[in-house]
Design a protein around this motif. Structure first.
Motif, PDB file in Angstrom:
ATOM      1  N   ALA A  24      20.563  31.485  31.133  1.00  0.00           N
ATOM      2  CA  ALA A  24      19.613  30.371  31.172  1.00  0.00           C
ATOM      3  C   ALA A  24      19.469  29.678  29.824  1.00  0.00           C
ATOM      4  CB  ALA A  24      18.248  30.870  31.636  1.00  0.00           C
ATOM      5  N   LEU A  25      19.793  30.361  28.738  1.00  0.00           N
ATOM      6  CA  LEU A  25      19.528  29.802  27.407  1.00  0.00           C
ATOM      7  C   LEU A  25      20.089  28.393  27.219  1.00  0.00           C
ATOM      8  CD1 LEU A  25      18.318  30.141  24.596  1.00  0.00           C
ATOM      9  CD2 LEU A  25      20.474  31.257  23.905  1.00  0.00           C
ATOM     10  N   PRO A  26      21.379  28.117  27.548  1.00  0.00           N
ATOM     11  CA  PRO A  26      21.907  26.767  27.316  1.00  0.00           C
ATOM     12  C   PRO A  26      21.380  25.714  28.288  1.00  0.00           C
ATOM     13  CG  PRO A  26      23.582  28.141  28.326  1.00  0.00           C
ATOM     14  CD  PRO A  26      22.436  29.043  28.006  1.00  0.00           C
ATOM     15  N   HIS A  77      22.125  23.095  20.781  1.00  0.00           N
ATOM     16  CA  HIS A  77      21.069  23.726  19.984  1.00  0.00           C
ATOM     17  C   HIS A  77      21.180  25.242  19.956  1.00  0.00           C
ATOM     18  CE1 HIS A  77      18.253  19.978  20.263  1.00  0.00           C
ATOM     19  NE2 HIS A  77      19.203  19.861  19.360  1.00  0.00           N
ATOM     20  N   VAL A  78      21.958  25.810  20.880  1.00  0.00           N
ATOM     21  CA  VAL A  78      22.151  27.268  20.856  1.00  0.00           C
ATOM     22  C   VAL A  78      22.735  27.695  19.516  1.00  0.00           C
ATOM     23  CG1 VAL A  78      23.370  29.204  21.912  1.00  0.00           C
ATOM     24  CG2 VAL A  78      22.357  27.420  23.363  1.00  0.00           C
ATOM     25  N   PRO A 108      19.626  27.989  15.435  1.00  0.00           N
ATOM     26  CA  PRO A 108      19.685  29.419  15.752  1.00  0.00           C
ATOM     27  C   PRO A 108      18.323  30.099  15.805  1.00  0.00           C
ATOM     28  CG  PRO A 108      20.477  29.004  13.521  1.00  0.00           C
ATOM     29  CD  PRO A 108      20.337  27.675  14.179  1.00  0.00           C
ATOM     30  N   THR A 109      17.385  29.668  14.984  1.00  0.00           N
ATOM     31  CA  THR A 109      16.056  30.282  15.017  1.00  0.00           C
ATOM     32  C   THR A 109      15.347  29.968  16.326  1.00  0.00           C
ATOM     33  OG1 THR A 109      15.879  30.133  12.605  1.00  0.00           O
ATOM     34  CG2 THR A 109      13.848  30.466  13.832  1.00  0.00           C
ATOM     35  N   VAL A 110      15.449  28.723  16.761  1.00  0.00           N
ATOM     36  CA  VAL A 110      14.858  28.334  18.036  1.00  0.00           C
ATOM     37  C   VAL A 110      15.539  29.072  19.186  1.00  0.00           C
ATOM     38  CG1 VAL A 110      14.528  26.421  19.655  1.00  0.00           C
ATOM     39  CG2 VAL A 110      14.099  26.079  17.218  1.00  0.00           C
ATOM     40  N   ALA A 111      16.865  29.127  19.154  1.00  0.00           N
ATOM     41  CA  ALA A 111      17.600  29.818  20.211  1.00  0.00           C
ATOM     42  C   ALA A 111      17.207  31.290  20.288  1.00  0.00           C
ATOM     43  CB  ALA A 111      19.104  29.680  19.977  1.00  0.00           C
ATOM     44  N   ALA A 112      17.071  31.923  19.135  1.00  0.00           N
ATOM     45  CA  ALA A 112      16.686  33.337  19.118  1.00  0.00           C
ATOM     46  C   ALA A 112      15.276  33.531  19.668  1.00  0.00           C
ATOM     47  CB  ALA A 112      16.783  33.884  17.697  1.00  0.00           C
TER      48      ALA A 112
END
Length: 272
Positions: free
Chosen positions: A151-153, A160-161, A165-169
């Motif tokens: 679901a992340l992407p 933005h993944v 990187p901080t937001v993605a994590a």
């Protein structure tokens, strides 16, 4: 973090700042930390920002089975009662936006203004309901890990993944740390939610509709439909953002919300 016992469950929440209450409702499968940029900004800007963890998420109690949107809305009303908040600006993203619509259906007199972000008002189609129910079973069988990575992407834009990187994590961590039982209960309840499109035409408070320009889950067309239905509403499209513009483009999101809040008439008396 604070918490309160209400309706047989523990509800965790953040309550920062002082002034007019701004209540923010997170989406699925997240928690109140998704609102960190807004909690920090608006609590410093003279508002009292309240961000609860919905039942089944974050630090709140997990209640297996099925959690209808009506139950989430009653939990929010109980929290407002506990905090002494008579009226508030109420906002939500995705599932949180649908919960906000249900709150307006249940207690419109307590709402000064609405923020509806990256959400949609229609009930699920038969296919949509089936997908939610299958996903609920999958989460119970497999846990959150595989679902979260898939679901992340879609939750944030694919670029933005890696570019954020901080937001993605943060987004991945919220999803992975969510209780499968809580997430499944919400999915089952959401599959049976009512159609709120008729309610939109009855909204009489100022309303801001926000959407990420690249949102796959609730595309711009959904936001335009809400904007067209809510009398006098404002629409802001956040460029270079997906389903979570408040995290992907917090400055732009905060600026849009701040500009909207500045248009609100002063309340008759200090609330909260």
């Amino acid at each position: 973090m604070a918490s309160v016992q209400s309706g047989g469950i523990t509800v965790a929440y953040d309550d920062e700042g002082s002034g007019e209450p701004l209540v923010l409702v997170h989406g699925h499968p997240f928690d109140r930390s998704m609102w960190r940029p807004q909690t920090a900004h608006f609590s410093r800007a003279g508002m009292r920002v309240i961000a609860p963890d919905l039942r089944g998420y974050g630090g709140s109690s997990v209640v297996p089975g099925k959690t209808p949107l009506e139950t989430f809305a009653r939990d929010i009303a109980a929290l407002l009662d506990h905090l002494g908040v008579e009226r508030c600006v109420l906002g939500g993203l995705s599932m949180g936006g649908q919960i906000v619509m249900e709150c307006y259906r249940q207690f419109p007199e307590r709402i000064r203004a609405l923020l509806l972000a990256d959400t949609f008002a229609a009930a699920d189609t038969d296919e949509g309901r089936a997908v939610r129910l299958r996903t609920a079973e999958r989460l119970l069988a497999e846990g959150m890990g595989g679902y979260a990575h898939e679901a992340l992407p879609k939750m944030i834009t694919p670029t933005h993944v890696t570019a954020l990187p901080t937001v993605a994590a943060h987004v991945l961590g919220m999803m992975r740390n969510t209780s499968p039982e809580g997430a499944a209960a919400a999915l089952r309840g959401r599959a049976e939610r009512p159609d709120y499109t008729g309610l939109l035409r009855q909204i009489t408070v100022p309303t801001l509709v926000v959407v990420g320009a690249e949102d796959e889950f609730t595309p711009v067309a959904d936001a335009r439909s809400i904007h067209a239905a809510v009398p006098g509403s404002h629409l802001t499209i956040i460029q270079n953002a997906g389903h979570m513009p408040n995290l992907e483009r917090p400055e732009e999101f905060n600026a849009a919300l701040a500009a909207f809040l500045d248009t609100l008439p002063a309340p008759a008396a200090r609330e909260g």
